[in-house]
Scaffold this active site. Structure first.
Site, PDB file in Angstrom:
ATOM      1  CG  ASP A   1      35.238  32.430  44.528  1.00 18.08           C
ATOM      2  OD1 ASP A   1      35.043  32.404  43.298  1.00 18.08           O
ATOM      3  OD2 ASP A   1      34.320  32.634  45.352  1.00 18.08           O
TER       4      ASP A   1
ATOM      5  CG  ASN B   1      26.467  33.885  45.931  1.00 18.26           C
ATOM      6  OD1 ASN B   1      26.402  32.899  46.654  1.00 18.26           O
ATOM      7  ND2 ASN B   1      25.570  34.162  45.005  1.00 18.26           N
TER       8      ASN B   1
ATOM      9  CG  HIS C   1      33.397  43.289  41.314  1.00 23.47           C
ATOM     10  ND1 HIS C   1      32.550  43.035  40.261  1.00 23.47           N
ATOM     11  CD2 HIS C   1      33.178  42.301  42.214  1.00 23.47           C
ATOM     12  CE1 HIS C   1      31.841  41.941  40.525  1.00 23.47           C
ATOM     13  NE2 HIS C   1      32.214  41.462  41.690  1.00 23.47           N
TER      14      HIS C   1
ATOM     15  CG  LEU D   1      41.604  35.506  34.446  1.00 24.70           C
ATOM     16  CD1 LEU D   1      42.717  35.097  33.491  1.00 24.70           C
ATOM     17  CD2 LEU D   1      42.184  35.781  35.830  1.00 24.70           C
ATOM     18  NE  ARG D   2      35.081  40.067  37.435  1.00 23.53           N
ATOM     19  CZ  ARG D   2      34.102  39.455  38.086  1.00 23.53           C
ATOM     20  NH1 ARG D   2      33.303  38.600  37.439  1.00 23.53           N
ATOM     21  NH2 ARG D   2      33.892  39.668  39.362  1.00 23.53           N
TER      22      ARG D   2
END
Lengths: 424, 323
Positions: A307, A280, A311, A65-66
């Site tokens: 996942d 990744n 961004h 969730l940053r």
């Protein structure tokens, strides 16, 4: 306490095997009645669920969730909205926030922010090592007491096998689940694409299959030795599936998941130098994708996770190797899983189990089930609706999805968490 | 990866950016060689300026050092009467895409017509091409380990000068294929132009995964790989790769893969020896070979100017026609 009547939906519950059309009544946060119609239920809200599917709310094993640390990309408030709109009622947060989740204060902060955003079920995953540096053990006991559901070193390398062994022994002492993303640091260093014909053609630094398989095999041996329960996150290769199958046969306490986009895209789908395809582990061969799909259907891969890695635009602007990896994927979790059902790769029951009962079992949570008396965590979705991913329909702050502007089939119409409607 | 080669062309199918050899037709490569030939034959009589790009401004934007490539681009532009600006930008200052894009947009605001770009990251030239204004051309002067298409074209030009027809040729490339953008572009060009075979000779540590998928035959042994070969292309071995995990020592590499007179005997009698430069004498090539009768290494350098003139004039015409 909202009293909700959900009328005439197709009720699917992998825990009981139920697949019937009927009504569900929610009162006092819990399922009050199921299937039969109640004459005297005084509903405040009635949801017409005809032609829709009612199932337990989804449990996502990995969603970033940053927050804290990268609020330019997304915030807890922005992403729990996306989760709610995606039918996800339980979120597990990897520890690589900034500061990372290696002390109870960060756990509390995440919890507070989620509650402020009216989202009740967030499970932080604690850091396995101090500052995720892979050198010293974190205070796992304190993290567990603060509410961490598992421990993990996220994508960060662990200095050596001795430290991993000690960390696993320590975690096992407190019956903590280790969530391990198998990828050897040196074999994958600076790679951005699958090591194969496509990376060769475009001269891209590559991540070989052996980066995953060797790390996986080492960890499996440590599981056998330490008895630590391990869940392998975001498996990407056919050979990994083979090793996990063997390990399960031999009775090791392991489970595994796959990211939803890995079940759809391969190296050949990657547009040259378009950073939105930079993930990744990288998208691998068509054969790997097929093996991953089969493994979900067989249950070798227990769960499907989003996942989710939102961004900001800048993170994906640049030459491919310089962009940051990850896909914003909460909102594509259901439609992309349903498309596997439409392609006959999974039954609808299997697909829903991979998003609900299976992840619950991995985490040691009570199996989400549509039984009377259970907390009402529900997802109601229309499996037929076709919608386009665009600025109007998308809620996550991260627009970094390879499926942008594509039409997907299947959309959540209502999400109920703890008996409250959080979406719809 | 699916095709993105459309980016190199205008809607009328004219070559506007020159980013990679991949996806270009045999006739287009031949046209470039023919145009280069016309520049070369005139220049060989007397160095002459052509007014083709008069009034155009070209920036050599080098994020990675290169004296030779930049100089030949500089000369090529000057001979086409363009105004040229050389900018060396340290990569560290622009390691983020955002900054790279800012740099490009700032320069664009100064009404630049063409960017010649060298960058240490694969895909940088594509990235810039995708973001420039429609009337601006981008020429890739080498991006990461991906492509170096003008170098490949000057190599093709050299081969055609000495061997005329591509179809019967066997070409061997020796050295660090894994990290070489030159090799990737050469292999593509040779295959498009229809050579009989491309041999690649290197130890496994210097070969990429599934190397054969590039359209080559792999040899670990120089003598076997050189058998019956018409053209030998040596690749430069970067200093930082000479020792360590890829290769044990410089001298062992020279013993196994360095091109000596003795090893060259396995190639055809009239085989030519090429090298994109700068050469490491005694590492990948013996001085006797580099300076020998069969070496065309210095010819490559001078042909580089004519080939770059051809590519610059062709792309600029295509970009200009869109205005």
């Amino acid at each position: 306490m909202t009293r909700i009547h959900i009328a005439q939906g197709r009720i699917i519950d992998p825990e009981t095997g139920m697949d019937s059309i009927g009504d569900i009544y929610v009162a006092d946060n819990r399922i009050f009645s199921i299937l039969g119609q109640l004459e005297d239920f005084d509903a405040e809200i009635t949801i017409d669920a005809r032609n829709q599917i009612i199932c337990p709310g989804f449990i996502d094993l990995s969603a970033r969730l940053r927050e804290p640390g990268a609020t330019q990309k997304a915030t807890i408030a922005s992403e729990v909205k996306a989760a709610a709109a995606s039918g996800v009622t339980t979120l597990c947060i990897p520890p690589d926030t900034s500061p990372c989740i290696d002390n109870p204060a960060v756990v509390e902060l995440i919890d507070d922010k989620a509650k402020a955003a009216n989202y009740m079920q967030i499970y932080p995953i604690g850091a396995l090592t101090y500052k995720l540096q892979g050198q010293e053990l974190s205070s796992m006991f304190a993290l567990k007491n603060a509410g961490c559901i598992a421990v993990s070193n996220a994508q960060m390398p662990i200095a050596n096998l001795l430290i991993l062994r000690r960390a696993m022994e320590y975690a096992a002492s407190f019956e903590l689940l280790l969530i391990y993303r198998p990828q050897d640091y040196h074999l994958s260093q600076q790679g951005c694409a699958h090591e194969g014909a496509v990376a060769t053609r475009y001269g891209l630094p590559a991540i070989p299959e052996i980066a995953e398989t060797t790390a996986l095999l080492q960890c499996l041996e440590l599981v056998a030795h330490t008895g630590c329960k391990v869940h392998f996150g975001q498996i990407s290769c056919a050979r990994s599936v083979d090793f996990i199958r063997l390990a399960k046969h031999s009775g090791l306490p392991v489970s595994a998941d796959v990211a939803i986009h890995q079940l759809h895209l391969t190296e050949n789908d990657v547009l040259p130098f378009d950073g939105v395809y930079h993930v990744n582990p990288p998208f691998r061969r068509a054969g790997d994708r097929q093996a991953l799909r089969m493994a979900v259907s067989e249950g070798v891969l227990d769960a499907i996770c989003s996942d989710h890695q939102p961004h900001n635009i800048d993170a994906k602007l640049g030459a491919f190797p310089e962009t940051e990896p990850g896909v914003s994927s909460l909102e594509t979790l259901l439609p992309l899983t349903l498309s596997l059902v439409n392609e006959n790769e999974l039954s609808l029951m299997q697909a829903i189990a991979a998003l609900t009962t299976k992840p619950a079992k991995i985490l040691g949570l009570e199996a989400p089930s549509l039984k009377v008396g259970r907390l009402a965590d529900l997802c109601i979705f229309d499996p037929e609706i076709i919608w386009q991913i665009n600025t109007q329909s998308w809620l996550s702050s991260g627009r970094n999805t390879p499926f942008w502007q594509q039409n997907l089939q299947g959309k959540v119409t209502h999400t109920i968490q703890n008996g409250q409607i959080i979406f719809g | 990866m699916t095709n993105d080669q459309g980016i190199q062309f205008t809607s009328e199918g004219k070559l506007k950016h020159f980013l990679t050899i991949e996806g270009l037709s045999k006739s287009l490569l031949t046209e470039i060689l023919d145009v280069a030939e016309s520049f070369a034959s005139v220049s060989e009589q007397q160095v002459k300026k052509f007014p083709l790009l008069r009034g155009k401004t070209i920036i050599n934007l080098f994020f990675e050092n290169s004296t030779r490539t930049r100089t030949t681009f500089d000369l090529a532009a000057t001979r086409l009467s363009a105004d040229v600006l050389n900018m060396d930008i340290s990569t560290s200052a622009t390691s983020k895409g955002e900054t790279l894009l800012d740099t490009i947009h700032n320069l664009e605001a100064m009404h630049i017509d063409m960017f010649v770009v060298r960058h240490s990251v694969s895909g940088a030239a594509h990235f810039i091409a995708r973001h420039v204004a429609p009337n601006v051309s981008v020429i890739n002067a080498g991006d990461g380990q991906h492509a170096h298409p003008t170098q490949a074209m000057l190599d093709m030009f050299t081969i055609r000068r000495f061997k005329q027809d591509f179809s019967p040729l066997k070409v061997a490339i020796i050295g660090d294929i894994l990290h070489s953008r030159v090799a990737r572009s050469q292999i593509q060009a040779l295959n498009i132009l229809g050579v009989a075979a491309v041999h690649v000779i290197a130890p496994k540590t210097l070969l990429p995964a599934q190397a054969e998928s590039l359209g080559i035959k792999v040899f670990y042994d120089v003598k076997q790989g050189l058998e019956d070969v018409d053209v030998v292309i040596m690749l430069r071995l970067q200093k930082e790769r000479m020792t360590g995990a890829l290769l044990p020592t410089e001298s062992e590499y020279y013993k196994c893969y360095g091109l000596t007179e003795e090893k060259l005997k396995f190639a055809k009698q009239d085989a030519i020896v090429m090298h994109p430069g700068p050469i490491n004498r005694g590492v990948e090539i013996a001085s006797e070979v580099a300076d020998g009768m069969r070496s065309v290494i210095l010819k490559q350098v001078s042909y580089g100017i004519a080939v770059r003139m051809a590519i610059m004039s062709m792309t600029m015409q295509a970009a200009g026609s869109r205005e």
